[in-house]
Design a protein around this motif. Structure first.
Motif, mmCIF file in Angstrom:
data_model
loop_
_atom_site.group_PDB
_atom_site.id
_atom_site.type_symbol
_atom_site.label_atom_id
_atom_site.label_comp_id
_atom_site.label_asym_id
_atom_site.label_seq_id
_atom_site.Cartn_x
_atom_site.Cartn_y
_atom_site.Cartn_z
ATOM 1 N N ARG A 1 2.555 49.284 11.949
ATOM 2 C CA ARG A 1 3.517 49.131 13.424
ATOM 3 C C ARG A 1 3.961 48.176 14.140
ATOM 4 N NH1 ARG A 1 -2.361 51.283 13.958
ATOM 5 N NH2 ARG A 1 -2.383 54.075 13.734
ATOM 6 N N PRO A 2 4.453 47.866 14.844
ATOM 7 C CA PRO A 2 4.986 46.524 14.975
ATOM 8 C C PRO A 2 4.471 45.638 16.291
ATOM 9 C CG PRO A 2 5.500 48.865 17.350
ATOM 10 C CD PRO A 2 5.022 49.375 15.894
ATOM 11 N N ARG A 3 4.489 44.255 15.754
ATOM 12 C CA ARG A 3 3.168 43.649 16.015
ATOM 13 C C ARG A 3 3.646 42.793 17.753
ATOM 14 N NH1 ARG A 3 5.615 41.066 11.512
ATOM 15 N NH2 ARG A 3 6.795 39.823 13.298
ATOM 16 N N PRO A 4 2.579 42.627 18.903
ATOM 17 C CA PRO A 4 2.991 41.951 19.676
ATOM 18 C C PRO A 4 3.903 41.438 20.249
ATOM 19 C CG PRO A 4 0.751 41.688 19.029
ATOM 20 C CD PRO A 4 1.395 42.422 17.805
ATOM 21 N N GLU A 5 4.862 40.616 19.259
ATOM 22 C CA GLU A 5 5.863 39.531 19.634
ATOM 23 C C GLU A 5 7.410 40.262 19.557
ATOM 24 O OE1 GLU A 5 4.171 38.846 16.279
ATOM 25 O OE2 GLU A 5 3.459 38.581 17.606
ATOM 26 N N GLU A 6 7.250 41.498 18.889
ATOM 27 C CA GLU A 6 8.269 43.080 18.297
ATOM 28 C C GLU A 6 8.280 43.342 19.500
ATOM 29 O OE1 GLU A 6 8.692 42.768 13.612
ATOM 30 O OE2 GLU A 6 7.075 44.079 14.504
ATOM 31 N N GLN A 7 7.057 44.189 20.875
ATOM 32 C CA GLN A 7 6.715 44.552 21.410
ATOM 33 C C GLN A 7 7.956 44.680 22.712
ATOM 34 O OE1 GLN A 7 5.342 47.642 21.171
ATOM 35 N NE2 GLN A 7 4.398 47.174 19.586
ATOM 36 N N ALA A 8 8.834 45.519 23.246
ATOM 37 C CA ALA A 8 9.583 45.640 24.205
ATOM 38 C C ALA A 8 8.953 44.396 25.706
ATOM 39 C CB ALA A 8 10.127 46.800 24.657
ATOM 40 N N HIS A 9 9.328 43.786 25.901
ATOM 41 C CA HIS A 9 9.244 42.910 27.089
ATOM 42 C C HIS A 9 9.823 43.330 28.717
ATOM 43 C CE1 HIS A 9 6.442 40.598 24.718
ATOM 44 N NE2 HIS A 9 7.623 40.258 23.547
ATOM 45 N N THR B 1 14.233 39.366 35.286
ATOM 46 C CA THR B 1 14.646 40.150 36.921
ATOM 47 C C THR B 1 13.974 41.023 37.442
ATOM 48 O OG1 THR B 1 15.752 41.547 35.981
ATOM 49 C CG2 THR B 1 16.933 39.825 36.419
ATOM 50 N N GLY B 2 12.663 41.286 35.939
ATOM 51 C CA GLY B 2 11.495 42.465 37.048
ATOM 52 C C GLY B 2 11.713 43.688 36.074
ATOM 53 N N PRO B 3 10.975 44.574 36.812
ATOM 54 C CA PRO B 3 11.312 45.955 36.198
ATOM 55 C C PRO B 3 13.087 46.520 36.946
ATOM 56 C CG PRO B 3 9.621 46.003 38.471
ATOM 57 C CD PRO B 3 9.618 44.573 37.989
ATOM 58 N N VAL B 4 12.943 47.707 36.270
ATOM 59 C CA VAL B 4 14.623 48.393 36.762
ATOM 60 C C VAL B 4 14.450 48.978 37.896
ATOM 61 C CG1 VAL B 4 16.876 49.278 35.828
ATOM 62 C CG2 VAL B 4 15.615 47.514 34.352
ATOM 63 N N ARG B 5 14.675 48.883 39.338
ATOM 64 C CA ARG B 5 14.408 49.782 39.823
ATOM 65 C C ARG B 5 16.080 51.206 39.654
ATOM 66 N NH1 ARG B 5 9.623 48.859 40.094
ATOM 67 N NH2 ARG B 5 9.110 46.564 41.407
ATOM 68 N N GLU B 6 14.751 52.321 40.262
ATOM 69 C CA GLU B 6 16.141 53.968 39.952
ATOM 70 C C GLU B 6 17.206 53.405 41.789
ATOM 71 O OE1 GLU B 6 15.829 58.078 40.948
ATOM 72 O OE2 GLU B 6 14.588 57.553 39.306
#
Length: 123
Positions: free
Chosen positions: A49-57, A61-66
């Motif tokens: 499993r991916p380690r915490p530092e390998e997870q997506a962040h 600029t913040g979350p991408v909005r639709e």
């Protein structure tokens, strides 16, 4: 036949039922133990499993909005034109113009909400 023979026959049948139930329980328990061990071996062969530092962040600029916007329809030739039939590769890409009216289209009150549904339609 004597009464002792009937008691012995009934008792031996009960004993056989208990032995059969016990053997069936042992078989099921053994199958469950085997299944757990098999699952653990399969899990050991999978990639870690991916380690915490390998997870997506989130981006800085913040979350991408639709973004929603109403687009102008792309003009299509009418079937009665003298031109030949258009092939899919001849159609325009999805780069249509932004519409002047940005209000979202809603169903009219009293309309059926479907094509050919028999409602009042556009009154």
């Amino acid at each position: 036949m004597s009464t002792a023979t009937f008691v012995l026959a009934a008792t031996s049948g009960d004993v056989l039922n208990v032995i059969a139930a016990f053997a069936g329980g042992l078989f099921i328990a053994g199958a469950l133990v085997w299944a757990v061990q098999f699952g653990m071996r399969v899990q050991d062969r999978e990639s870690p499993r991916p380690r915490p530092e390998e997870q997506a962040h989130l981006p800085a600029t913040g979350p991408v909005r639709e973004m929603r916007e109403m687009r102008e329809p792309d003009e299509m030739p009418m079937p009665g034109d003298s031109r030949e039939r258009l092939m899919p590769y001849q159609l325009h890409p999805a780069a249509s113009r932004r519409g002047k009216d940005q209000r979202r289209k809603r169903w009219l009150p009293g309309s059926s909400g479907s094509f050919g549904g028999g409602g009042l339609g556009h009154v």
